[in-house]
Design a protein around this motif. Sequence first.
Motif, short mmCIF file in Angstrom:
data_model
loop_
_atom_site.label_atom_id
_atom_site.label_comp_id
_atom_site.label_asym_id
_atom_site.label_seq_id
_atom_site.Cartn_x
_atom_site.Cartn_y
_atom_site.Cartn_z
N GLN A 144 0.82 -1.22 0.00
CA GLN A 144 0.00 0.00 0.00
C GLN A 144 0.85 1.27 0.00
N GLY A 145 1.91 1.25 -0.84
CA GLY A 145 2.75 2.42 -1.01
C GLY A 145 3.85 2.58 0.01
N LEU A 146 3.96 1.66 0.97
CA LEU A 146 4.98 1.74 2.00
C LEU A 146 5.97 0.59 1.86
N LEU A 147 7.26 0.89 1.99
CA LEU A 147 8.31 -0.12 1.94
C LEU A 147 8.88 -0.31 3.34
N SER A 148 8.80 -1.56 3.85
CA SER A 148 9.28 -1.86 5.20
C SER A 148 10.27 -3.01 5.14
N GLN A 149 11.29 -2.93 6.00
CA GLN A 149 12.27 -4.00 6.13
C GLN A 149 12.07 -4.72 7.46
N PHE A 150 12.10 -6.04 7.41
CA PHE A 150 12.01 -6.86 8.61
C PHE A 150 13.31 -7.64 8.75
N ARG A 151 13.90 -7.59 9.97
CA ARG A 151 15.16 -8.29 10.22
C ARG A 151 15.07 -9.01 11.55
N LYS A 152 16.13 -9.78 11.85
CA LYS A 152 16.18 -10.50 13.13
C LYS A 152 16.23 -9.51 14.28
N ALA A 153 16.99 -8.44 14.11
CA ALA A 153 17.02 -7.38 15.12
C ALA A 153 15.64 -6.73 15.20
N ALA A 154 15.13 -6.58 16.39
CA ALA A 154 13.77 -6.07 16.58
C ALA A 154 13.63 -4.66 16.03
N GLY A 155 12.57 -4.44 15.28
CA GLY A 155 12.24 -3.12 14.76
C GLY A 155 10.85 -2.73 15.21
N GLU A 156 10.36 -1.60 14.71
CA GLU A 156 9.05 -1.12 15.14
C GLU A 156 7.92 -2.04 14.71
N ASN A 157 8.16 -2.87 13.68
CA ASN A 157 7.12 -3.78 13.19
C ASN A 157 7.37 -5.22 13.58
N GLY A 158 8.36 -5.47 14.49
CA GLY A 158 8.65 -6.83 14.93
C GLY A 158 9.93 -7.36 14.33
N SER A 159 10.25 -8.61 14.62
CA SER A 159 11.52 -9.20 14.18
C SER A 159 11.31 -10.57 13.57
N LEU A 160 12.21 -10.92 12.63
CA LEU A 160 12.21 -12.24 11.99
C LEU A 160 12.93 -13.25 12.88
N VAL A 161 12.73 -14.54 12.54
CA VAL A 161 13.48 -15.59 13.21
C VAL A 161 14.96 -15.50 12.83
N ASP A 162 15.24 -15.14 11.57
CA ASP A 162 16.62 -15.08 11.08
C ASP A 162 16.67 -14.11 9.91
N ASP A 163 17.85 -13.57 9.64
CA ASP A 163 18.03 -12.64 8.52
C ASP A 163 18.16 -13.34 7.17
N GLN A 164 18.48 -14.63 7.17
CA GLN A 164 18.61 -15.37 5.91
C GLN A 164 17.24 -15.91 5.51
N VAL A 165 16.71 -15.41 4.40
CA VAL A 165 15.38 -15.81 3.94
C VAL A 165 15.53 -16.84 2.83
N THR A 166 14.88 -17.97 3.01
CA THR A 166 14.95 -19.05 2.02
C THR A 166 13.70 -19.15 1.16
N SER A 167 12.56 -18.62 1.67
CA SER A 167 11.32 -18.73 0.92
C SER A 167 10.28 -17.79 1.50
N VAL A 168 9.37 -17.32 0.65
CA VAL A 168 8.22 -16.54 1.11
C VAL A 168 6.97 -17.08 0.45
#
Length: 302
Positions: A18-42
């Motif tokens: 919806q016009g916004l670009l967000s990054q998600f990483r293992k390090a906690a951000g304002e929108n939460g954190s991933l399990v790991d920074d290495q992404v194998t599939s979405v």
Amino acid sequence: HQQAIIGTLNQGVWVYRQGLLSQFRKAAGENGSLVDDQVTSVAGDFEATYVGTPLGVTEIRNGKVSRNFAQGLAVRSLATAAKLVAATDRGLVIFNTSATAQPGLEASRSGKLSRQPTDHLRTAPTDINRLIPMLGGWLALADSGLHWTDSLEHGVWSRFGNSSSDQSGADRSGAFELSDSNISALAFDSSQNLWVGYFDRGLDVFDSQGRLLIHQEDDRIFCVNHVKPLGDGQTVVSTANGLAIYHGTGLQYFITEKEGVTDNAVAMTHTFGETTGRWLAATAEGVSLFEGNRPSQNLFVL
């Protein structure tokens, strides 16, 4: 609804929504954190996106991380049909996303996994790198070749043949006789034809009965990276030498740097939601925005 998802090898995942670009990483951000920074599939849709990593799965809803689950499972591929399915280092896992998982590996609401593989999931190939839901069943791209089943939970797996291993020189008369086992891309078009791209053997297209419609292998189309049907009868094939655009099974255009794409080495393409007239091509040098069959704007890596 428009959404684009870019998974990376070491910088998490980027979500354009919806016009916004967000990054998600293992390090906690304002929108939460991933399990790991290495992404194998979405996988997923506008409502829910699932990010697979070597350490588990992250669920993103409404632009924020809603939970992490399946911790400890090395996810190779995610796919969604009626349920979320993962190919992992322990085999296939079928998830009930309203809770967390069902057999093969059973998950509680807390996300802790207990190993309860069913006989049918045990018979699935153990080296699956990509899962694709198809009409009437599932395709699995594995180190051992291309496999098919009509049901993950109750079906029997079959392995498609590989004509390159046949030294007799006989014609390919069996269903889904592949040109090679080194498969780099798979996709179904709107006619349910199966497109199979190879690392160095070009492209096969089969109809739904497994009959070979075309095999294309030449000095331009031999190293195939990705296949994307556009939904209007066109299919875009990303190669190491440029973009091949097909109408049906006929090659219409072959687009290179001379025609304005950022680089000849094209990794993949992506459409904007249901729109087929505007799409993106990711290359070794940046991203090209296409309007129809021609690039209209380029974004370069600085």
